[in-house]
Scaffold this active site. Structure first.
Site, mmCIF file in Angstrom:
data_model
loop_
_atom_site.group_PDB
_atom_site.id
_atom_site.type_symbol
_atom_site.label_atom_id
_atom_site.label_comp_id
_atom_site.label_asym_id
_atom_site.label_seq_id
_atom_site.Cartn_x
_atom_site.Cartn_y
_atom_site.Cartn_z
ATOM 1 N N SER A 33 -16.605 20.232 -11.865
ATOM 2 C CA SER A 33 -15.217 20.503 -12.220
ATOM 3 C C SER A 33 -14.428 19.261 -11.857
ATOM 4 C CB SER A 33 -14.686 21.709 -11.450
ATOM 5 O OG SER A 33 -13.304 21.818 -11.649
ATOM 6 N N ARG A 34 -13.879 18.590 -12.885
ATOM 7 C CA ARG A 34 -13.324 17.267 -12.627
ATOM 8 C C ARG A 34 -11.936 17.273 -12.012
ATOM 9 N NH1 ARG A 34 -15.464 16.399 -17.844
ATOM 10 N NH2 ARG A 34 -17.657 15.949 -17.555
ATOM 11 N N VAL A 35 -11.141 18.303 -12.250
ATOM 12 C CA VAL A 35 -9.808 18.267 -11.661
ATOM 13 C C VAL A 35 -9.520 19.411 -10.711
ATOM 14 C CG1 VAL A 35 -8.768 16.999 -13.559
ATOM 15 C CG2 VAL A 35 -8.770 19.484 -13.611
ATOM 16 N N ASP A 78 -12.654 19.667 -18.894
ATOM 17 C CA ASP A 78 -12.534 19.022 -17.584
ATOM 18 C C ASP A 78 -13.719 19.349 -16.686
ATOM 19 O OD1 ASP A 78 -9.851 18.108 -18.189
ATOM 20 O OD2 ASP A 78 -9.295 20.209 -18.014
#
Ligand code: ATP
Ligand code: MG
Length: 576
Positions: free
Chosen positions: A438-440, A413
């Site tokens: 950081s995607r989430v 992620d």
């Protein structure tokens, strides 16, 4: 397998009586039809009884009682289709009177045995060799079965018989593992005695279903300002730590473990293909900072056979799942997956699989995706536990487009990208702010952090652009110089010594003061003044600090108030 001569072998310590012979011949006729010659072979292995080999079936009438004991011990725990990877004493494991499918070892070496048969062996099944060593089926060809061995290959030789167990591999798990150092089979290697297992967990298990998961919504704080402010990690997330050798990858992972103290998180550090000395150093560090009380170290060092290095991360993940199923939050570190891929590549080449890109086998992507997909944040109905994974990948000369890095980047992620140049320029942790993401995690950041860290990324991006641009320009106007100094100051601020984690509320204050034009100083003084002001506010307003820590919220009023107090303090102390 056709046998033109049709010989059945009878093994026993002393020659059978005529009556016994007739009994066996009768048994074979009933079961396999006529035409078998019974040949007796002296064997001490079947002391007190007989062994009978017909076709691929071996019957054992000897240590029946012992077998029943083992069976009970395996079935006594839940999950009947799991067998521990640990080597059993040969005396304690004997097949019973039911026919066993067996195979014969054709060749053995490099931790791998190639067998003829067992014909119906399944992928991932555990086979037991006559010496008691266990192995796992990893390749099924038309004529042969390839099996990785979980013990020294000295104890298996050509012609040995291997029995099917019809069970998959598992490792012992339980609370007793916390604070211990174990190998990939779950055996303690820290000299602190036996570990009492509560359960067995399969080392390979499908990832939790979508329906059983919930979105990432709780932070997993690393204690590192540069990460928590800009690339926050959430519980249940998979965040890759990637960089060349010696750029501080392990340091970030260990820092994160140290920062979990008192946060009710169980940490598992899986060392794959590292030097024994590095693993010892890491264990010592964890002990020194009191982090071993909530941690488990799973070690498969470079000196260990490839099968153990291959199994280690799955074993670590199985342990993590045990705690997640109990509703706990787990942090697991795979250090590192490049070495894991290399171990798998050597196994595959030894098993004669066809090599693909960079000589890796075709399924190397699946190797890591099925591991990392097991990280999850379970729904409340499932207990609400989580596994957060921090896989580590080593790049060569910063090449993130190599095979393994691209694979792993695509199944995580986000990534924390570390750079050698920054590291040697003294910027440690050497996080490249432009390439990390950081995607989430943002969803998991506390509102106080979100509120205060807002402009940091943008400010740094502007600084980087301007820095490149100023290389060409001679005279710079005052405003540009100021912006540059500010950017440099921020970069200095993001430097952090290892094992000095900052609490969330401290980070909030640092950002509040640094990003709100409270301090106007040269870069080398900036950092020092920010921290002096933070310490002052912490001292004067402990209740506000506590409120931020507990609620994760910083109200607008408090924000204004703290900025005003900070400004006053700075003016008093530094005159501006
Ligand atoms: P390897 O590729 O060998 O696994 P690595 O990328 O994991 O290396 P580390 O072992 O974590 O790197 O760190 C390399 C060196 O840098 C170590 O000596 C460590 O003490 C030092 N180091 C790492 N981070 C910091 C930091 N924030 N401050 C000071 N020193 C650091
Ligand atoms: Mg390292």
């Amino acid at each position: 397998m056709t046998n033109t001569e049709k010989i059945a072998y009878l093994y026993s310590a002393v020659a059978p009586t005529e009556k016994q012979r007739v009994g066996f011949v009768h048994f074979i006729e009933k079961k396999y039809g006529k035409g078998y010659t019974l040949e007796w072979k002296q064997s001490d292995k079947y002391a007190g009884g007989f062994g009978l080999l017909v076709e691929a079936d071996l019957y054992d009438w000897s240590a029946e009682e012992r077998f029943r004991q083992l069976k009970k011990s395996i079935q006594g725990v839940k999950g009947n289709d799991i067998i521990t990877l640990l080597k059993e004493e040969v005396s304690s494991w004997q097949p019973s009177v039911v026919p066993q499918e067996t195979g014969t070892v054709l060749s053995v070496g490099d931790g791998i045995a190639i067998l003829s048969g067992p014909e119906r062996a399944t992928f991932g099944e555990i086979l037991v060799f006559s010496s008691g060593v266990k192995g796992m089926v990893l390749s099924l060809e038309t004529e042969t079965v390839g099996c990785i061995l979980f013990d020294s290959d000295d104890s298996v030789s050509q012609g040995d018989i291997a029995y099917r167990t019809k069970k998959t591999a598992g490792i012992p798990t339980g609370e007793g593992f916390i604070g211990r150092v174990i190998n990939a089979l779950g055996e303690p290697i820290d000299g602190l005695g036996e570990i009492i297992a509560d359960d067995y967990y399969p080392i390979e298990r499908p990832a939790p279903d979508i329906i059983d998961r919930q979105p990432v919504n709780k932070p997993m704080e690393t204690g590192l300002l540069v990460i928590d402010s800009m690339f926050p990690i959430g519980r249940g997330q998979r965040e890759l730590i990637i960089g060349d050798r010696q750029t501080g990858k392990t340091a970030i992972a260990i820092d994160t473990i140290v920062n979990q103290k008192g946060k009710n998180v169980i940490c598992i550090y899986v060392a794959i293909g590292q030097k024994m000395s590095s693993v010892i150093r890491i264990c010592d560090t964890l002990k020194k900072y009191g982090a071993m009380d909530y941690s488990i170290v799973v070690s498969a060092t470079a000196g260990e056979a490839a099968p153990l290095q291959y199994v280690a991360p799955y074993a670590g993940c199985a342990l993590a799942e045990y705690f997640m199923d109990k509703g706990k939050d787990v942090l697991i570190i795979y250090d590192d997956l490049s070495k894991h891929a290399v171990a798998y590549r050597s196994l595959s080449l030894l098993l004669d699989r066809s090599p693909g890109r960079e000589a890796y086998p075709g399924d190397v992507f699946y190797l890591h995706s099925r591991l990392l997909e097991r990280s999850a944040h379970l729904s409340e109905e499932k207990g609400g536990g989580s596994i957060t994974a921090l896989p580590v990948v080593e790049t060569q000369a910063g090449d993130v487009s190599a095979y393994i890095p691209t694979n792993i980047i695509s199944i995580t992620d986000g990534q924390i990208y570390l750079e050698t140049n920054l590291f040697f320029a003294g910027q440690r942790p050497a996080v490249n702010v432009g390439l990390s993401v950081s995607r989430v995690g943002g969803d998991a950041q506390t509102t106080a952090m979100k509120k205060t860290s807002g402009t940091l990324r943008l400010d740094l991006a502007q600084y980087r652009e301007m820095e490149a641009f100023t290389q060409f320009a001679g005279d710079l106007d005052e405003a540009t110089l100021k912006r540059l100094a500010y950017g440099q100051g921020l970069m200095q601020l993001l430097r952090q010594d290892k094992f000095h984690p900052l609490a969330m509320n401290t980070q909030v204050l640092v950002l509040l003061i640094a990003l709100n034009k409270v301090i106007d100083a040269q870069p080398n003084e900036f950092r020092e003044r920010v921290f002096a002001t933070v310490r002052y506010l912490e001292r004067e307003y402990p209740q506000k600090m506590l409120d931020i820590e507990r609620s994760g919220i910083l109200s607008d009023d408090d924000k204004e108030f703290l900025i005003a107090q900070a400004k006053e303090y700075v003016e008093r102390s530094y005159g501006k």
